[in-house]
Design a protein around this motif. Sequence first.
Motif, PDB file in Angstrom:
ATOM      1  N   THR A 157       0.914  -1.277  -0.132  1.00  0.00           N
ATOM      2  CA  THR A 157       0.150   0.128  -0.098  1.00  0.00           C
ATOM      3  C   THR A 157       0.924   1.041  -0.040  1.00  0.00           C
ATOM      4  O   THR A 157       1.901   1.149   0.306  1.00  0.00           O
ATOM      5  CB  THR A 157      -0.751   0.164   1.256  1.00  0.00           C
ATOM      6  N   VAL A 158       0.217   2.283  -0.326  1.00  0.00           N
ATOM      7  CA  VAL A 158       1.036   3.665  -0.196  1.00  0.00           C
ATOM      8  C   VAL A 158       1.230   3.957   1.202  1.00  0.00           C
ATOM      9  O   VAL A 158       2.280   4.419   1.368  1.00  0.00           O
ATOM     10  CB  VAL A 158       0.095   4.792  -0.961  1.00  0.00           C
ATOM     11  N   LEU A 159       0.224   3.901   2.022  1.00  0.00           N
ATOM     12  CA  LEU A 159       0.271   4.159   3.523  1.00  0.00           C
ATOM     13  C   LEU A 159       1.335   3.291   4.337  1.00  0.00           C
ATOM     14  O   LEU A 159       2.056   3.682   4.895  1.00  0.00           O
ATOM     15  CB  LEU A 159      -1.084   4.051   4.080  1.00  0.00           C
ATOM     16  N   GLY A 160       1.298   1.929   3.800  1.00  0.00           N
ATOM     17  CA  GLY A 160       2.380   1.182   4.467  1.00  0.00           C
ATOM     18  C   GLY A 160       2.006   0.705   5.852  1.00  0.00           C
ATOM     19  O   GLY A 160       2.952  -0.118   6.597  1.00  0.00           O
ATOM     20  N   ALA A 161       0.800   1.063   6.328  1.00  0.00           N
ATOM     21  CA  ALA A 161       0.396   0.377   7.587  1.00  0.00           C
ATOM     22  C   ALA A 161      -0.189  -0.865   7.724  1.00  0.00           C
ATOM     23  O   ALA A 161      -0.778  -1.457   6.867  1.00  0.00           O
ATOM     24  CB  ALA A 161      -0.852   1.439   8.435  1.00  0.00           C
ATOM     25  N   LYS A 162       0.365  -1.525   8.774  1.00  0.00           N
ATOM     26  CA  LYS A 162      -0.260  -3.118   8.892  1.00  0.00           C
ATOM     27  C   LYS A 162      -1.121  -3.198  10.270  1.00  0.00           C
ATOM     28  O   LYS A 162      -1.811  -4.327  10.103  1.00  0.00           O
ATOM     29  CB  LYS A 162       1.322  -3.930   9.338  1.00  0.00           C
ATOM     30  N   GLY A 163      -1.012  -2.570  11.047  1.00  0.00           N
ATOM     31  CA  GLY A 163      -2.014  -2.880  12.124  1.00  0.00           C
ATOM     32  C   GLY A 163      -1.319  -3.259  13.570  1.00  0.00           C
ATOM     33  O   GLY A 163      -0.133  -3.769  13.383  1.00  0.00           O
TER      34      GLY A 163
END
Lengths: 165, 791
Positions: free
Chosen positions: B740-746
């Motif tokens: 993803t562009v955001l790069g967040a996984k959680g």
Amino acid sequence: MTAPVAITLTVNGERLTRLAEPRETLADFLRRDLGLTGTHLGCEMGVCGACLVMLDGTPVHSCLSFAVQADGSAVETIEGLTESAAVTDLQQAFHERNALQCGFCTPGMLVTAQGLLARKASPSREEIRDALSGNYCRCTGYEAIVDAIETVARRRAASREELPA
Amino acid sequence: MNAPLGALDRPNSYIGRSVSRPNAKRLLAGRGRYVTDLALPRMLHAAFLRSPYVHARIVSIDTEAARAMPGVRLVATGADLAALCTPWTGTLDHFKGMKSAPQHPLPLDEVTWSGQAVVAVVAESRAEAEDALGAIEIAFEDLPAVADLDAALRPDADRAANGAEDNLCFRARLDTGDVEDRFAAAAHVVEEEFRFGRHTAVTLEPRAILADWDASEGKLTVHHATQTPYQFQDLYSRHYGIPEANVRVIAPDIGGSFGMKLHVYHEDMAVIGLSMLCARPVKFVADRLESFVSDIHARDHRVRARMAVDASGEILAMDVDDATAIGAFSTYPRTSAVEGNQVIRLMGAPYRFRSYRAELSVVFQNKVQTSQYRAVGHPIACAVTERLVDMAAERLGLDPAEIRARNLIPDDAYPCDSPTGYKFEALSHQESLARLKALMDYDGLRAEQATLRARGVHRGIGIASFVEISNPSPAFYGIGGARISAQDGAVVSVTPSGEVRCAISVTEQGQGTETIVGQIVADQLGVPRERVRVTTGDTETTPHGGATWACRGAGIGGETALQAARRLRSNILSLAGTILQAKPADLDLRDGIVVEASSGSERIALSELARIAYFRSDTLPPDTSAQLTVAHHYAPQGYPFAFTNGIQGCHVELDAETGFVTILKHWVVEDCGRIINPLLVDEQIRGGVVQGLGAAFFEECRYDEDGQLTNGSLADYLVPMACEMPDIVVGHIETPTADTVLGAKGCGEAGTAASSAAALNAVNDAMRPFGASIAQLPMTPTRILAALGQF
């Protein structure tokens, strides 16, 4: 035995008279009859602390009191404590520190914190944790709540020192 | 790192910044609106008569006296509701061979656990409804109860549900084929039998639902304390035969969920039918005693596992048998088999070894249904793996940190996969271990431990590496036939005043979903955060999506918001270009003002641009398309799941006389990819850790041998309290996903995934001088004393 009884009490500074069934808890009376839904019910057996309100200045479990027992008393709920600005600093510290998530335990936490700081101006972290033992929180893990109360204790102490003698 | 994100020195750079939650203020003021608070005109209240029997046939039900009680408007049985609601079956197609019997809102002829709702009473008040329950007569014929895992699996066992072929819900096997050879060749084999008690979510707000059937329009509105309003819109629509567009599910403020409030509950399904039968709003709030016998329970696993290591301490193989006891039916629509499936697939996930064999048995019994609860499967896989690693280290005379350093997947080995088939994009186990050792002063603690042991003070240090599944693709539920979305949707608009609204399908339970979505939208648009209003939790006002579960709010919801905001920004700059007769590429949006990108000089405020678009379109060129609302959907692509990783450390002191354990401190190093709001991430981690420590030391739904729950109240079931919990130190590594562009996984499950494992290792470490060990959670004082031979 179940006929409603007239009670007169002061809630959040307003004196009012209402009919209450003898079996109605103070919590149900506040939430249902007065619409003060900031007082929450988590266990209805005095364990979780979500229902704490100030009764004549002392934190009590509104789920363990009957409304008729509050006849003649003064009750403060989170709504009243907010409007009177009594807990503004606690609310601000909780907000800054993110000392709440779902918020269901929060009104009870604030009542306990207010009661603790009235009793003891500068509690240690251990004393704060002990005081919170009757308040369950499933979201935060408690540390942020302890931090927020500790911060307010310090701030209140500092503002007292600034007052002229 | 993705260049445009994470730079905190430009205007509106909110991604990566600790900001408070705007929506927390109303909760602090007592102005939250939970379902428990709601009242509608002409609202009725439901109460349920529950089975005192663990397993019984319903011979007859006499409701005549109850119908005559004051305030009673309806008494309904299973047959009444079955006439309206089609039955459901808790299986998923991709779990081959899985079986479970159809379920109804209320049972027709058989009760299968103590506490199961049997008859509903609807009355003017909850008290009147409960009064009438006492006037209902049910004749039960007691049936043999299945309350023991091993007994349930015997060929001649009684059945947990009549008519079932056997008590096996699901069986799965994984085998890389070379396990026996590896064990035969191993220098050392360690093995253990683990038991993980049942526990339950104990959300402080119990389950609550208020159904409002409007027969005039054929419209159902349900105010439902749930994480997943879209899933329930679909289920209410299909099971009650109401067109989907006529079903509205609203999830307002939710008093905690942790996975518990996304399953179908019989009472909740019944309340829909009760509202239809009464043609009035009907509300049901589970009281705490009802919660203990109807909210899903979790865990309840017995795991036999062994690990092979060579003489140098290299892990060669694992061999695992997990048997898990669920209820008499598998839950719907996510089943009761997902936890076991994740247990066997997550075993050993942080380590390099390639040989693995596992067998899973999911077993019916007459207890409360089990299903997904925070960190599904992770705590079990983690505790088993990490305890075996510690046992191997002890056998080899290696320090627990050293054996992990030798076996954790190297940080430069990615992409790679696990022997169970999981694919890892990029993790940071080795760096996490090094960071944890520094953060907790591991060597210093070991030295202190040795000194204190000499003085008779028994402290233990436990560490546990973990991975966490996040950002699930349709591989989780969609391919199994469940109508549970893996995608999310957002509608982002500029209002006529130049403010921004974002309606998004991920939901809020206090973790800060609305806050991070607001941060992302403001950041990507270039407007002050205060001007972005985020709304969630209403199927009528937000697009369909997966909502919030299994760690997908930030990773999938956040990316949805990001992509939507970028599209809206492009539309804004395009319109600004038309108005200003400039090239959109030469313009930028900063702090709510369209500026010249090169110089930063102000050209037109967003509020002025919106005014023109909404009120003076006559001043725009004829072919102008002013699109100040964008609807956008995003589904995860690339890896089937993102994985996060980390490691936890736990420091305890054992009182060997009493069996009491004091948790002195806890540390977490975790890598959740891009951090959107450090303040919120830290508190997710801490809250998760404490739920795991609850499982480690306190929380257990205790049943007697007949299948009766013996501690189903908040006075008897132990929830971690402030005075028992330690301060928790949290450190971060950021390895964004490139999917993803955001790069967040959680980060929602990370804390819970490994804290009980770290605690288990810490307690065993403290017990080492006594030559004792424990392999059962929760580690109660009684069990610890038994392990020490004192009891």
